[in-house]
Design an enzyme around this catalytic site. Sequence first.
Site, PDB file in Angstrom:
ATOM      1  N   HIS A  43       0.860  -1.215   0.075  1.00  0.00           N
ATOM      2  CA  HIS A  43       0.032   0.188  -0.140  1.00  0.00           C
ATOM      3  C   HIS A  43       0.839   1.414   0.095  1.00  0.00           C
ATOM      4  CE1 HIS A  43      -3.251  -2.564   2.221  1.00  0.00           C
ATOM      5  NE2 HIS A  43      -3.139  -2.783   0.910  1.00  0.00           N
ATOM      6  N   HIS A  61      -9.015  -2.262  -5.357  1.00  0.00           N
ATOM      7  CA  HIS A  61      -8.109  -2.568  -4.495  1.00  0.00           C
ATOM      8  C   HIS A  61      -7.011  -3.667  -5.022  1.00  0.00           C
ATOM      9  CE1 HIS A  61      -6.059  -2.618  -0.515  1.00  0.00           C
ATOM     10  NE2 HIS A  61      -5.892  -4.023  -0.912  1.00  0.00           N
ATOM     11  N   ASP A 109      -3.133  -2.942  -5.116  1.00  0.00           N
ATOM     12  CA  ASP A 109      -1.898  -3.908  -4.739  1.00  0.00           C
ATOM     13  C   ASP A 109      -1.333  -4.022  -5.963  1.00  0.00           C
ATOM     14  OD1 ASP A 109      -2.816  -4.308  -2.045  1.00  0.00           O
ATOM     15  OD2 ASP A 109      -3.901  -5.989  -2.573  1.00  0.00           O
ATOM     16  N   HIS A 153       0.051 -11.115  -4.796  1.00  0.00           N
ATOM     17  CA  HIS A 153       1.199 -10.809  -4.555  1.00  0.00           C
ATOM     18  C   HIS A 153       2.428 -11.695  -5.296  1.00  0.00           C
ATOM     19  CE1 HIS A 153      -0.435  -7.762  -1.942  1.00  0.00           C
ATOM     20  NE2 HIS A 153      -1.043  -8.680  -1.273  1.00  0.00           N
TER      21      HIS A 153
END
Length: 304
Positions: A78, A237, A241, A264
């Site tokens: 973030h 969101h 990310d 991720h």
Amino acid sequence: MFQQRTLKSTVRAVGVGLHSGDRVTLTLKPAPVDHGIVFRRTDLPGSAPFRVGPALVNDTRLSSTLVQDEVRVGTIEHLMSAFAGLGLDNVEVEVDAQEMPIMDGSSAPFIYLIQSAGIVDQSAPKRFVRVLRSVEVIEGDKWVRLDPHDGYKVRLTIDFQHPAFKKSAQTVEIDFADTNYISEISRARTFGFIHEFEYMRMNGLARGGSMDNAIVIDEYRVLNDGGLRFEDEFVRHKVLDAIGDLYILGHPLIAAFSGYKSGHALNNKLLRTLLADEANYEFVTFGERATVPSSFHELPPLGI
């Protein structure tokens, strides 16, 4: 020339770690040209600072976590997303715990923090990474991809078979040539299911998680008062990310990023795949603002 940027002054914030639940003090400091984004654990006086890079992301189970010589700094995505959105190249990041403060679960508080410090241009050209050949990573039904593009855009799709998600668009495409990061992306919060939070807490994680820093969903609906900030906040969101994960490269990308059910781990593997062959990319600078891709023309002005 299109210049590198750093902070005008030092700024601090205090928050809570999402997984540890510990109080965390974050300090952002100006840094010289070509310094990059460098993290330092102030609670470990003997530990060396380290500059962000894809090779240091060695834990992606719940966030993007940098690990060097057993020193960890977690949940950096973030903050890195905020740096990307504001065009910051050189910052010294000090933190007195093993993870960033979660704040409200978005990058908006970090945007506010950086704006409070101010931003200045530096006497060196900003270095971009231009993607020259398409690269892709596929794992089962999940995939991520970078394609050559004269600018920066992101297209992502999530796929949740859940009543709360069926009411929301699960695909979004953002072209930063005509979209403002701060207003359209930075306020999108992380999300999770209440049963997942309960399971993680039983295993010593998510101790700092609450409806103050995440969208919480039960079997049927969003539980937070006020509901969603955007109709498609969930997928926005994921864009937030991805922007943060990709900025771990240390330079802005001139490329089109796309993905399906990305996370991720896949984002980091994509960066490593890109860097594995020098024919995939090149470093570029721009002598005149007019020659910079329009996606980067709307970086917020200096002195904010």
